[in-house]
Design an enzyme around this catalytic site. Structure first.
Site, PDB file in Angstrom:
ATOM      1  CE1 TYR A  44       5.971   1.606   3.112  1.00 21.21           C
ATOM      2  CE2 TYR A  44       4.134   0.099   3.125  1.00 21.21           C
ATOM      3  CZ  TYR A  44       5.492   0.327   3.073  1.00 21.21           C
ATOM      4  OH  TYR A  44       6.362  -0.726   2.981  1.00 21.21           O
ATOM      5  CB  THR A  78      -0.961   0.007   1.200  1.00 18.99           C
ATOM      6  OG1 THR A  78      -0.195  -0.107   2.405  1.00 18.99           O
ATOM      7  CG2 THR A  78      -1.962  -1.140   1.105  1.00 18.99           C
TER       8      THR A  78
END
Length: 124
Positions: free
Chosen positions: A48, A12
């Protein structure tokens, strides 16, 4: 017997925005589509960008079997792959894990990785 899709994990980093601007609705739709297609594991990290928040939102919309979740401690939340900050203190990693659980809206993660990329920073 393990099926081919059981060997796949949805990463992700790109969905969270570390490679550039994202559309949150598209990222959530991508996560849901992966789950609908049989993906059973999702990997994420505070580093992230907004990935953990987007996963948490997607999971709140998902009525199927919950996927396995892996996340990381050590590297702090960030929005650029080339601008990393780290905290390897016991308190820092504990706080990171607590924040991840809250953000992902899960009571536990299945795998916790220790992110050590700064050791290789000069080689990247």
């Amino acid at each position: 017997m393990v099926g081919e899709k059981d060997k796949l994990i949805l990463g992700t980093a790109g969905l969270g925005g570390i490679w550039g601007k994202i559309d949150a609705k598209e990222s959530i739709a991508t996560i849901l589509s992966a789950l609908e297609q049989g993906i059973t594991a999702i990997d994420t990290a505070p580093a992230y960008g907004d990935a953990e928040e987007l996963i948490g939102t997607a999971l709140s919309l998902w009525s199927g079997q919950k996927p396995l979740i892996s996340t990381k401690v050590g590297r702090l939340k960030g929005y650029r792959v080339d601008d990393a900050k780290y905290d390897y203190t016991v308190e820092g990693m504990k706080k990171s894990m607590e924040n991840s659980l809250k953000t992902l809206n899960v009571p536990i993660v299945d795998v916790l990785f220790y992110m050590i990329l700064q050791l290789f920073h000069n080689q990247i």
